[in-house]
Design a protein around this motif. Structure first.
Motif, PDB file in Angstrom:
ATOM      1  N   ILE A   1       0.841  -1.200   0.000  1.00 35.88           N
ATOM      2  CA  ILE A   1       0.000   0.000   0.000  1.00 35.88           C
ATOM      3  C   ILE A   1       0.874   1.247   0.000  1.00 35.88           C
ATOM      4  O   ILE A   1       0.668   2.162  -0.804  1.00 35.88           O
ATOM      5  N   GLU A   2       1.859   1.297   0.878  1.00 29.47           N
ATOM      6  CA  GLU A   2       2.756   2.457   0.952  1.00 29.47           C
ATOM      7  C   GLU A   2       3.515   2.647  -0.362  1.00 29.47           C
ATOM      8  O   GLU A   2       3.639   3.762  -0.867  1.00 29.47           O
ATOM      9  N   THR A   3       3.993   1.562  -0.913  1.00 28.40           N
ATOM     10  CA  THR A   3       4.777   1.601  -2.147  1.00 28.40           C
ATOM     11  C   THR A   3       3.931   2.054  -3.333  1.00 28.40           C
ATOM     12  O   THR A   3       4.343   2.904  -4.116  1.00 28.40           O
ATOM     13  N   ALA A   4       2.734   1.488  -3.451  1.00 27.46           N
ATOM     14  CA  ALA A   4       1.866   1.830  -4.586  1.00 27.46           C
ATOM     15  C   ALA A   4       1.331   3.254  -4.466  1.00 27.46           C
ATOM     16  O   ALA A   4       1.253   3.972  -5.468  1.00 27.46           O
ATOM     17  N   THR A   5       0.990   3.673  -3.245  1.00 27.37           N
ATOM     18  CA  THR A   5       0.393   5.002  -3.090  1.00 27.37           C
ATOM     19  C   THR A   5       1.402   6.122  -3.305  1.00 27.37           C
ATOM     20  O   THR A   5       1.015   7.251  -3.592  1.00 27.37           O
ATOM     21  N   THR A   6       2.697   5.801  -3.183  1.00 27.85           N
ATOM     22  CA  THR A   6       3.743   6.806  -3.415  1.00 27.85           C
ATOM     23  C   THR A   6       4.460   6.565  -4.746  1.00 27.85           C
ATOM     24  O   THR A   6       5.450   7.235  -5.038  1.00 27.85           O
ATOM     25  N   PHE A   7       3.969   5.590  -5.509  1.00 26.74           N
ATOM     26  CA  PHE A   7       4.480   5.301  -6.861  1.00 26.74           C
ATOM     27  C   PHE A   7       5.963   4.911  -6.850  1.00 26.74           C
ATOM     28  O   PHE A   7       6.733   5.306  -7.728  1.00 26.74           O
ATOM     29  N   ASP A   8       6.364   4.117  -5.863  1.00 25.90           N
ATOM     30  CA  ASP A   8       7.745   3.647  -5.762  1.00 25.90           C
ATOM     31  C   ASP A   8       7.888   2.384  -6.613  1.00 25.90           C
ATOM     32  O   ASP A   8       7.712   1.263  -6.132  1.00 25.90           O
ATOM     33  N   ILE A   9       8.215   2.574  -7.868  1.00 29.61           N
ATOM     34  CA  ILE A   9       8.231   1.484  -8.845  1.00 29.61           C
ATOM     35  C   ILE A   9       9.273   0.421  -8.489  1.00 29.61           C
ATOM     36  O   ILE A   9       9.028  -0.780  -8.660  1.00 29.61           O
ATOM     37  N   GLU A  10      10.415   0.829  -7.982  1.00 27.70           N
ATOM     38  CA  GLU A  10      11.474  -0.128  -7.643  1.00 27.70           C
ATOM     39  C   GLU A  10      11.019  -1.093  -6.544  1.00 27.70           C
ATOM     40  O   GLU A  10      11.202  -2.305  -6.669  1.00 27.70           O
ATOM     41  N   LYS A  11      10.414  -0.560  -5.487  1.00 22.65           N
ATOM     42  CA  LYS A  11       9.915  -1.426  -4.414  1.00 22.65           C
ATOM     43  C   LYS A  11       8.721  -2.250  -4.879  1.00 22.65           C
ATOM     44  O   LYS A  11       8.568  -3.401  -4.492  1.00 22.65           O
ATOM     45  N   LEU A  12       7.878  -1.652  -5.701  1.00 23.83           N
ATOM     46  CA  LEU A  12       6.727  -2.365  -6.241  1.00 23.83           C
ATOM     47  C   LEU A  12       7.185  -3.582  -7.047  1.00 23.83           C
ATOM     48  O   LEU A  12       6.577  -4.649  -6.979  1.00 23.83           O
ATOM     49  N   ASP A  13       8.272  -3.424  -7.768  1.00 26.40           N
ATOM     50  CA  ASP A  13       8.828  -4.514  -8.565  1.00 26.40           C
ATOM     51  C   ASP A  13       9.216  -5.706  -7.694  1.00 26.40           C
ATOM     52  O   ASP A  13       9.084  -6.850  -8.107  1.00 26.40           O
ATOM     53  N   ARG A  14       9.670  -5.446  -6.477  1.00 21.99           N
ATOM     54  CA  ARG A  14      10.057  -6.532  -5.559  1.00 21.99           C
ATOM     55  C   ARG A  14       8.842  -7.204  -4.918  1.00 21.99           C
ATOM     56  O   ARG A  14       8.869  -8.393  -4.631  1.00 21.99           O
ATOM     57  N   ILE A  15       7.798  -6.428  -4.665  1.00 19.15           N
ATOM     58  CA  ILE A  15       6.620  -6.991  -4.004  1.00 19.15           C
ATOM     59  C   ILE A  15       5.757  -7.776  -4.995  1.00 19.15           C
ATOM     60  O   ILE A  15       5.213  -8.823  -4.658  1.00 19.15           O
ATOM     61  N   TYR A  16       5.657  -7.265  -6.217  1.00 19.81           N
ATOM     62  CA  TYR A  16       4.878  -7.964  -7.238  1.00 19.81           C
ATOM     63  C   TYR A  16       5.700  -9.094  -7.843  1.00 19.81           C
ATOM     64  O   TYR A  16       6.817  -8.883  -8.296  1.00 19.81           O
ATOM     65  N   HIS A  17       5.143 -10.283  -7.857  1.00 19.11           N
ATOM     66  CA  HIS A  17       5.774 -11.447  -8.483  1.00 19.11           C
ATOM     67  C   HIS A  17       5.833 -11.232  -9.992  1.00 19.11           C
ATOM     68  O   HIS A  17       4.976 -10.552 -10.567  1.00 19.11           O
ATOM     69  N   ASP A  18       6.826 -11.804 -10.637  1.00 17.15           N
ATOM     70  CA  ASP A  18       6.953 -11.648 -12.096  1.00 17.15           C
ATOM     71  C   ASP A  18       5.726 -12.157 -12.835  1.00 17.15           C
ATOM     72  O   ASP A  18       5.394 -11.659 -13.904  1.00 17.15           O
ATOM     73  N   ASN A  19       5.038 -13.140 -12.269  1.00 20.40           N
ATOM     74  CA  ASN A  19       3.849 -13.704 -12.914  1.00 20.40           C
ATOM     75  C   ASN A  19       2.557 -13.148 -12.331  1.00 20.40           C
ATOM     76  O   ASN A  19       1.522 -13.832 -12.324  1.00 20.40           O
ATOM     77  N   LEU A  20       2.595 -11.913 -11.838  1.00 19.97           N
ATOM     78  CA  LEU A  20       1.421 -11.281 -11.255  1.00 19.97           C
ATOM     79  C   LEU A  20       0.257 -11.262 -12.250  1.00 19.97           C
ATOM     80  O   LEU A  20       0.435 -10.968 -13.428  1.00 19.97           O
ATOM     81  N   HIS A  21      -0.917 -11.566 -11.732  1.00 19.23           N
ATOM     82  CA  HIS A  21      -2.146 -11.578 -12.531  1.00 19.23           C
ATOM     83  C   HIS A  21      -3.158 -10.722 -11.777  1.00 19.23           C
ATOM     84  O   HIS A  21      -3.456 -10.995 -10.605  1.00 19.23           O
ATOM     85  N   ILE A  22      -3.671  -9.687 -12.423  1.00 16.70           N
ATOM     86  CA  ILE A  22      -4.621  -8.781 -11.781  1.00 16.70           C
ATOM     87  C   ILE A  22      -5.942  -8.843 -12.541  1.00 16.70           C
ATOM     88  O   ILE A  22      -5.973  -8.707 -13.767  1.00 16.70           O
ATOM     89  N   ILE A  23      -7.010  -9.049 -11.792  1.00 13.25           N
ATOM     90  CA  ILE A  23      -8.352  -9.078 -12.356  1.00 13.25           C
ATOM     91  C   ILE A  23      -9.132  -7.947 -11.698  1.00 13.25           C
ATOM     92  O   ILE A  23      -9.273  -7.918 -10.476  1.00 13.25           O
ATOM     93  N   LEU A  24      -9.601  -7.014 -12.499  1.00 17.09           N
ATOM     94  CA  LEU A  24     -10.381  -5.883 -12.006  1.00 17.09           C
ATOM     95  C   LEU A  24     -11.804  -6.018 -12.517  1.00 17.09           C
ATOM     96  O   LEU A  24     -12.023  -6.116 -13.728  1.00 17.09           O
ATOM     97  N   ILE A  25     -12.751  -6.056 -11.588  1.00 10.96           N
ATOM     98  CA  ILE A  25     -14.166  -6.151 -11.948  1.00 10.96           C
ATOM     99  C   ILE A  25     -14.830  -4.869 -11.480  1.00 10.96           C
ATOM    100  O   ILE A  25     -14.848  -4.566 -10.278  1.00 10.96           O
ATOM    101  N   ASP A  26     -15.373  -4.097 -12.443  1.00 10.21           N
ATOM    102  CA  ASP A  26     -15.982  -2.817 -12.065  1.00 10.21           C
ATOM    103  C   ASP A  26     -17.446  -2.999 -11.683  1.00 10.21           C
ATOM    104  O   ASP A  26     -18.003  -4.099 -11.773  1.00 10.21           O
ATOM    105  N   ALA A  27     -18.056  -1.915 -11.243  1.00  9.41           N
ATOM    106  CA  ALA A  27     -19.431  -1.962 -10.732  1.00  9.41           C
ATOM    107  C   ALA A  27     -20.433  -2.440 -11.769  1.00  9.41           C
ATOM    108  O   ALA A  27     -21.484  -2.977 -11.429  1.00  9.41           O
ATOM    109  N   SER A  28     -20.122  -2.267 -13.057  1.00 13.97           N
ATOM    110  CA  SER A  28     -21.052  -2.709 -14.103  1.00 13.97           C
ATOM    111  C   SER A  28     -20.801  -4.156 -14.527  1.00 13.97           C
ATOM    112  O   SER A  28     -21.478  -4.673 -15.401  1.00 13.97           O
ATOM    113  N   GLY A  29     -19.806  -4.806 -13.907  1.00 12.29           N
ATOM    114  CA  GLY A  29     -19.512  -6.195 -14.230  1.00 12.29           C
ATOM    115  C   GLY A  29     -18.460  -6.382 -15.298  1.00 12.29           C
ATOM    116  O   GLY A  29     -18.138  -7.515 -15.649  1.00 12.29           O
TER     117      GLY A  29
END
Length: 128
Positions: free
Chosen positions: A17-45
């Motif tokens: 949360i701290e890393t993403a909210t401050t846009f620290d890409i280097e730290k984000l790279d360490r926390i996110y796995h190379d095979n990260l998969h993100i699924i975003l479902i919005d209010a309309s489905g």
């Protein structure tokens, strides 16, 4: 302290949360796995699928645009840990698209390279 615990997962998510909210890409790279998969479902489905690079690019564009840091508010609802696998369920208030909204997240983690890494985020935008 053994970081392969619920507390270790909580610390990793707090760091995410701290890393993403401050846009620290280097730290984000360490926390996110190379095979990260993100699924975003919005209010309309509608469903959007993203990966590590797409999300890093999103945060990099916010950094490049000089955007203000994002809201760090989080409410943890559940954390579990089973040796090398972790899971967290939480709510957040974020502004990723120009409008601050409440979202619910289901985050899967794996213990690899001596640290917790996020392998999957399922994000649901909440609607009142």
């Amino acid at each position: 302290m053994n970081t392969q615990t619920k507390e270790g997962i909580r610390t990793t998510i707090d760091s995410l949360i701290e890393t993403a909210t401050t846009f620290d890409i280097e730290k984000l790279d360490r926390i996110y796995h190379d095979n990260l998969h993100i699924i975003l479902i919005d209010a309309s489905g509608q469903t959007m699928i993203s990966n590590k690079q797409t999300f890093k690019d999103l945060f990099q564009s916010k950094l490049d645009n000089g955007d203000a840091p994002l809201n760090t508010w989080a409410e943890f609802n559940h954390i579990e840990c089973n040796q090398n696998n972790g899971h967290a369920v939480l709510k957040r208030k974020v502004n990723l698209t120009g409008i601050e909204q409440k979202i619910a997240l289901s985050i899967d983690l794996i213990w690899e390279d001596n640290r917790w890494q996020v392998t999957r985020e399922v994000i649901f935008t909440e609607f009142e």
